[in-house]
Design a protein around this motif. Structure first.
Motif, short mmCIF file in Angstrom:
data_model
loop_
_atom_site.label_atom_id
_atom_site.label_comp_id
_atom_site.label_asym_id
_atom_site.label_seq_id
_atom_site.Cartn_x
_atom_site.Cartn_y
_atom_site.Cartn_z
N VAL A 65 -5.41 -2.53 -11.94
CA VAL A 65 -4.72 -1.49 -11.80
C VAL A 65 -5.16 -0.76 -10.54
O VAL A 65 -4.54 -0.30 -9.55
N ALA A 66 -6.52 -0.45 -10.60
CA ALA A 66 -6.96 0.29 -9.49
C ALA A 66 -6.83 -0.60 -8.16
O ALA A 66 -6.91 0.15 -7.14
N THR A 67 -7.06 -2.10 -8.37
CA THR A 67 -7.38 -2.73 -7.16
C THR A 67 -5.76 -2.85 -6.54
O THR A 67 -5.41 -2.47 -5.43
N PHE A 68 -4.71 -2.86 -7.43
CA PHE A 68 -3.20 -2.76 -6.98
C PHE A 68 -3.00 -1.78 -6.24
O PHE A 68 -2.41 -1.59 -5.24
N ALA A 69 -3.35 -0.40 -7.04
CA ALA A 69 -2.93 0.68 -6.63
C ALA A 69 -3.52 1.00 -5.08
O ALA A 69 -2.66 1.55 -4.32
N GLY A 70 -4.79 0.89 -5.18
CA GLY A 70 -5.28 1.20 -3.88
C GLY A 70 -4.92 0.32 -2.68
O GLY A 70 -4.75 0.81 -1.34
N ARG A 71 -4.48 -0.93 -2.78
CA ARG A 71 -4.14 -1.68 -1.84
C ARG A 71 -2.76 -1.63 -1.26
O ARG A 71 -2.35 -1.44 -0.06
N MET A 72 -2.02 -1.22 -2.45
CA MET A 72 -0.57 -0.83 -2.28
C MET A 72 -0.36 0.52 -1.28
O MET A 72 0.28 0.59 -0.39
N ALA A 108 -2.58 1.67 0.56
CA ALA A 108 -3.00 1.28 1.95
C ALA A 108 -2.29 0.37 2.81
O ALA A 108 -2.45 0.24 3.87
N GLY A 109 -1.08 -0.21 1.94
CA GLY A 109 -0.40 -1.19 2.86
C GLY A 109 -1.21 -2.43 3.03
O GLY A 109 -0.69 -3.11 3.85
N THR A 165 5.17 2.73 -5.69
CA THR A 165 4.66 2.96 -4.44
C THR A 165 5.62 2.58 -3.04
O THR A 165 5.30 3.02 -2.08
N GLY A 166 6.58 1.94 -3.34
CA GLY A 166 7.53 1.53 -2.40
C GLY A 166 6.88 0.18 -1.64
O GLY A 166 7.12 0.08 -0.25
#
Length: 319
Positions: free
Chosen positions: A196-203, A205-206, A264-265
């Motif tokens: 969850v943290a990995t996906f959220a952070g990377r999304m 940040a694009g 996050t779009g």
């Protein structure tokens, strides 16, 4: 609990820092212990600002001999033992390091607790300490017992055996909570809920997001506030019991990806990579025993939890 303080090991980590704040808000004196090898003082900023008179932080490695002196000085009533090496991949690469923290560290906590007559140890275990269930066995309850697939899982099982041994030999009371895939604010990319943290952070940040394996592997994602509530309840309930803490709902990695992408779009498809060693394909827990023994149920939906996690992650990225 009495006026004696409580100790939280791993206090600057993901779950530990959320637990510290909850205990302080409940009116307890709290001693936070962490070596800051993976935790961060920033996770405790709110606790230190709002509750300076009732919160003490001690930077020490629980394996290095400092706990007995600390416990003798402070005479804690309850110890919440959360300090751990939680990265499955690192445990495969360096099982000795994993065992030194998860096994020897737990022994150090038990020895220090025994010396000052700590009333209760609440231990945070993990569903990763059990092997691969078949789909028809899901959700698993406390009767499920299959050898762990990783050194991390083995080390958490060994720690459980030491808890039982110290109960028999020295009368130490304990409750162990076997946690499903915990996620929420203050989480890093390590651990079973770290996706969850990995996906959220990377999304946010694009950046590209990697899905390991086919993405159809399922997890039981439980929000950190719900887990913290279970830990607090366990300080006074369910002696000598191991209880499963989760939602009983399965979410695939691809479903999680799509939910976060929509929130996050994020416009990109995931990048697929080979499955990782030591990880189970499906995981989900039956928490009905926790409902009976603790009076606990999860109240945060995945949608609510992801929204709160994204709000925190967005604020962190702007800071």
């Amino acid at each position: 609990m009495s006026d004696r303080p409580v100790v939280v090991t791993g206090a600057a980590g993901f779950i530990g820092s959320n637990l510290v704040l909850r205990l302080l808000e409940d009116g307890h004196r709290v001693i936070g212990v962490d070596d800051l090898s993976t935790g961060a003082l920033g996770n405790l900023a709110v606790a230190r600002e709002r509750h300076a008179g009732r919160f003490e932080f001690d930077r020490l490695d629980i394996r290095q001999g400092g706990l007995p002196r600390l416990f003798e000085r402070l005479d804690p009533e309850v110890v919440f033992h959360l300090a751990a090496q939680v990265d499955v991949r690192r445990s495969v690469e360096d099982p000795v390091h994993d065992a030194s923290i998860n096994v020897l560290g737990t022994l150090a906590v038990l020895e220090a607790s025994r010396a000052v007559d700590v009333r209760k140890i609440v231990y945070a275990s993990s569903i990763g300490s059990y092997g691969e269930p078949s789909e028809h066995e899901l959700p698993v309850d406390e009767s499920f017992d299959r050898p762990a697939l990783s050194p991390y899982g083995v080390s958490k099982r060994v720690a459980m055996d030491y808890l039982r041994s110290y109960e028999l030999l020295h009368g130490i009371d304990w409750t162990a909570l076997t946690l499903a895939n915990v996620y929420g604010p203050h989480q890093t990319t390590a651990g079973e809920g770290g996706v969850v943290a990995t996906f959220a952070g990377r999304m946010l940040a694009g950046q590209p997001c990697t899905v390991f394996g086919d993405g159809e592997q399922t997890r039981d994602f439980v929000y950190v506030d719900d887990v913290v509530h279970a830990l607090v309840l366990a300080a006074d309930r369910a002696p000598g019991r191991r209880l499963l803490i989760g939602t009983g709902e399965r979410t695939s990695v691809l479903q999680l990806f799509r939910a976060l992408a929509a929130a996050t779009g994020y416009p990109h498809e995931p990048v697929h990579a080979p499955a990782r060693d030591g990880e189970v394909h499906h995981s989900c827990v039956d928490a009905r025993a926790a409902a009976r023994e603790l009076g606990w149920k999860p109240w945060t939906t995945l949608e609510e939890g992801l929204a709160a996690t994204l709000a925190w992650a967005a604020g962190t990225s702007r800071a």
